[in-house]
Design a protein around this motif. Structure first.
Motif, PDB file in Angstrom:
ATOM      1  N   SER A   1       0.930  -0.977   0.016  1.00 42.10           N
ATOM      2  CA  SER A   1       0.015  -0.170  -0.039  1.00 42.10           C
ATOM      3  C   SER A   1       0.871   1.277   0.051  1.00 42.10           C
ATOM      4  O   SER A   1       0.446   2.469  -0.514  1.00 42.10           O
ATOM      5  CB  SER A   1      -1.040   0.043   1.182  1.00 42.10           C
TER       6      SER A   1
ATOM      7  N   LYS B   1      -0.743  -7.311   6.457  1.00 38.23           N
ATOM      8  CA  LYS B   1      -0.797  -7.433   8.015  1.00 38.23           C
ATOM      9  C   LYS B   1      -1.939  -8.820   7.810  1.00 38.23           C
ATOM     10  O   LYS B   1      -1.529  -9.741   8.533  1.00 38.23           O
ATOM     11  CB  LYS B   1      -1.418  -6.146   8.435  1.00 38.23           C
TER      12      LYS B   1
ATOM     13  N   LEU C   1      -0.158   4.908  -1.686  1.00 38.69           N
ATOM     14  CA  LEU C   1      -0.036   6.212  -1.175  1.00 38.69           C
ATOM     15  C   LEU C   1       0.770   7.055  -2.201  1.00 38.69           C
ATOM     16  O   LEU C   1       0.474   8.312  -2.283  1.00 38.69           O
ATOM     17  CB  LEU C   1       0.650   6.017   0.330  1.00 38.69           C
TER      18      LEU C   1
ATOM     19  N   TYR D   1       3.639   9.256   5.202  1.00 37.39           N
ATOM     20  CA  TYR D   1       2.812  10.416   4.293  1.00 37.39           C
ATOM     21  C   TYR D   1       3.495  11.617   4.322  1.00 37.39           C
ATOM     22  O   TYR D   1       3.654  12.311   3.133  1.00 37.39           O
ATOM     23  CB  TYR D   1       1.625  10.837   5.260  1.00 37.39           C
TER      24      TYR D   1
ATOM     25  N   ALA E   1      -1.848   4.316  12.983  1.00 35.59           N
ATOM     26  CA  ALA E   1      -0.671   3.863  13.416  1.00 35.59           C
ATOM     27  C   ALA E   1       0.151   5.044  13.760  1.00 35.59           C
ATOM     28  O   ALA E   1       0.162   6.103  13.021  1.00 35.59           O
ATOM     29  CB  ALA E   1       0.001   3.055  12.220  1.00 35.59           C
TER      30      ALA E   1
ATOM     31  N   SER F   1      -5.186   7.342   8.920  1.00 39.86           N
ATOM     32  CA  SER F   1      -5.015   6.065   8.972  1.00 39.86           C
ATOM     33  C   SER F   1      -6.045   5.534  10.038  1.00 39.86           C
ATOM     34  O   SER F   1      -6.080   6.080  11.149  1.00 39.86           O
ATOM     35  CB  SER F   1      -3.451   5.746   9.425  1.00 39.86           C
TER      36      SER F   1
ATOM     37  N   TYR G   1      -4.735  -1.735   8.689  1.00 43.88           N
ATOM     38  CA  TYR G   1      -4.936  -2.738   9.854  1.00 43.88           C
ATOM     39  C   TYR G   1      -6.272  -2.940   9.919  1.00 43.88           C
ATOM     40  O   TYR G   1      -6.970  -3.404  11.055  1.00 43.88           O
ATOM     41  CB  TYR G   1      -4.347  -1.929  11.226  1.00 43.88           C
TER      42      TYR G   1
HETATM   43  C1  PLP Z   1      -0.696   2.954   8.227  1.00 46.21           C
HETATM   44  C2  PLP Z   1       0.044   1.948   7.341  1.00 46.21           C
HETATM   45  N1  PLP Z   1      -0.173   2.284   5.949  1.00 46.21           N
HETATM   46  C3  PLP Z   1       0.545   1.677   5.158  1.00 46.21           C
HETATM   47  C4  PLP Z   1       1.586   0.738   5.411  1.00 46.21           C
HETATM   48  C5  PLP Z   1       2.450   0.220   4.379  1.00 46.21           C
HETATM   49  O1  PLP Z   1       1.975  -1.436   4.209  1.00 46.21           O
HETATM   50  P1  PLP Z   1       2.636  -2.103   2.837  1.00 46.21           P
HETATM   51  O2  PLP Z   1       3.385  -1.079   2.185  1.00 46.21           O
HETATM   52  O3  PLP Z   1       3.241  -3.164   3.656  1.00 46.21           O
HETATM   53  O4  PLP Z   1       1.302  -2.415   2.297  1.00 46.21           O
HETATM   54  C6  PLP Z   1       2.000   0.637   6.692  1.00 46.21           C
HETATM   55  C7  PLP Z   1       2.939  -0.218   7.138  1.00 46.21           C
HETATM   56  O5  PLP Z   1       3.444  -0.372   8.205  1.00 46.21           O
HETATM   57  C8  PLP Z   1       1.419   1.426   7.781  1.00 46.21           C
HETATM   58  O6  PLP Z   1       1.507   1.274   9.147  1.00 46.21           O
END
Ligand code: PLP
Length: 389
Positions: A123, A248, A127, A151, A194, A190, A222
């Motif tokens: 993800s 996750k 983003l 971000y 997080a 988020s 999450y």
């Molecule tokens: C809030 C949040 N968004 C996105 C991600 C990115 O996840 P990924 O790139 O593994 O899909 C994380 C990774 O820890 C995260 O904490």
């Protein structure tokens, strides 16, 4: 080789006789290295720090509770897909540019049409695409703090001005009232947040989306561990994008699979700015299979949620303040956070410590399996006995 550090970074002990010369040479190389950066990189890139990922030790023997990975293995279908790939020779070919089977599986799961879905290399990739497509140079990007630090880093990379609004820490890191009147081209939230674990009230989220002139991104990394999601809002708001990951809930962090859901016209814009083949073929096939094995995901999710409750109770019993969490991690407040982090690391137990404003007296602990959590609790009990906290 110009522009590269030639020095030995292996950590070997320097030879005493040649030590001085080596140090001087190294200093010269660093100067050369710095000046190359000054000459060729953008000023803002030179000034920024870059994203700092959690530690990923490559040697075995660590109990890893620092980067919110799932303690359980992925669906057994994953192994079958790997085997099929080896037999079919499919690795030779380019993957489907839009994610093919994966996009279809996401549509089946969410009930959202395929034209409203874009797949990403994790993800994080999603983003970045959103920043590239929707971040306007004459408008701000609105963020909350503390939140996912990527971000802010993405805003810096893409040269976008941003403003961070502090969450209300006193009780539960809720949304501040000024956020509802914030203006910009993008707003990132988020949910669950997080590193706090907070699931904001749906009514508050809806109020934000309906009043915001730009695109609101709900980062649901999450969401599989939370008691509700926000899919129903997609039908009501054309300015909403929901970003998700299989890192996750589906135990697939290493394969890098993410996706976004939104209005087909917004998604068409994201497709224009994505890398040409941003998902590899294995990720596409494995991701589709994992999404179609909901039973497996939910069994693991239930186990994590049960352990989250137990771990929170045990930690509170040891005197820590534990914030409510709807994610697969807990944010724990303690004045000795940095010392506890370092001492646990010395025992090969990794948790996350952020040396950052409002977080420097906190620890973020990923919820592991029952056995992982017992090991962590045992290590903490020993530290308590040693009067570390
Ligand atoms: C809030 C949040 N968004 C996105 C991600 C990115 O996840 P990924 O790139 O593994 O899909 C994380 C990774 O820890 C995260 O904490």
């Amino acid at each position: 080789m110009p522009g590269r550090l030639k020095s030995d970074l292996s950590g070997k002990r320097p030879n005493r006789r040649t030590g001085e010369v080596a140090i001087r040479r190294k200093a010269e190389e660093i100067c050369e290295w710095i000046s190359v950066a000054m000459k060729y990189l953008r000023d803002d890139i030179n000034k920024m720090e870059g994203y700092v990922p959690g530690e990923q030790p490559q040697e075995a023997g660590y109990l890893k509770l620092n980067t919110n990975e799932n303690p359980f293995p992925p669906s057994p279908r994953v192994k079958e897909i790997f085997d099929e790939f080896l037999v079919s020779g499919g690795l030779r070919l380019y993957p489907h540019p839009l994610g093919g089977e994966l996009r279809k599986a996401i549509s089946e799961l969410t009930g959202h049409p395929e034209e409203g879905i874009v797949c990403g290399n994790g993800s994080d990739d999603i983003l970045a695409m959103i920043m590239r497509a929707c971040g306007k140079y004459d408008q701000r990007v609105i963020l909350t703090y503390p939140s996912y630090s990527l971000y802010r880093v993405l805003c810096q990379i893409y040269g976008l001005e941003y403003k961070e609004y502090d969450l209300v820490a006193e009780k539960d890191f809720s949304l501040p009232k000024e956020l509802y009147v914030a203006r910009g081209s993008l707003l990132f939230l988020s949910v669950p947040n997080a590193p706090t674990g907070t699931l904001f009230a749906t009514a508050d989220i809806e109020r934000l989306i309906s009043g915001f002139p730009g695109v609101v991104v709900l980062d649901e990394a999450y969401i599989d561990f939370a008691e509700r999601d926000h899919l129903a809002l997609l039908a009501k708001y054309e300015n909403l994008l929901i970003a998700r990951t299989l890192s996750k809930g589906y135990s697939l962090a290493s394969l890098r699979i993410g996706y976004a859901l939104g209005h087909p016209e917004l998604i068409a814009g994201l497709l224009k700015v994505k890398d040409s083949y941003n998902l590899n073929a294995l990720a596409i096939s494995v991701g589709a299979a994992a999404l179609r094995d909901q039973q497996h995901m939910q069994r693991n999710r239930d186990a994590v949620v049960r352990e989250r409750q137990r771990l929170a109770g045990e930690l509170r019993g040891m005197g820590f303040t534990v914030y409510p969490s709807d994610a697969n991690f807990l944010l724990v407040a303690t004045p000795k956070a940095d010392e506890i982090y370092a001492r646990l690391k010395g025992r090969r137990v990794l948790i996350r410590y952020f040396k950052a404003r409002r977080l420097d007296e906190c620890l973020r602990i990923t919820v592991g399996s029952a056995k992982d959590n017992d090991l962590l609790l045992q290590a903490l009990k020993e530290l308590k006995k040693e009067k570390t906290f």
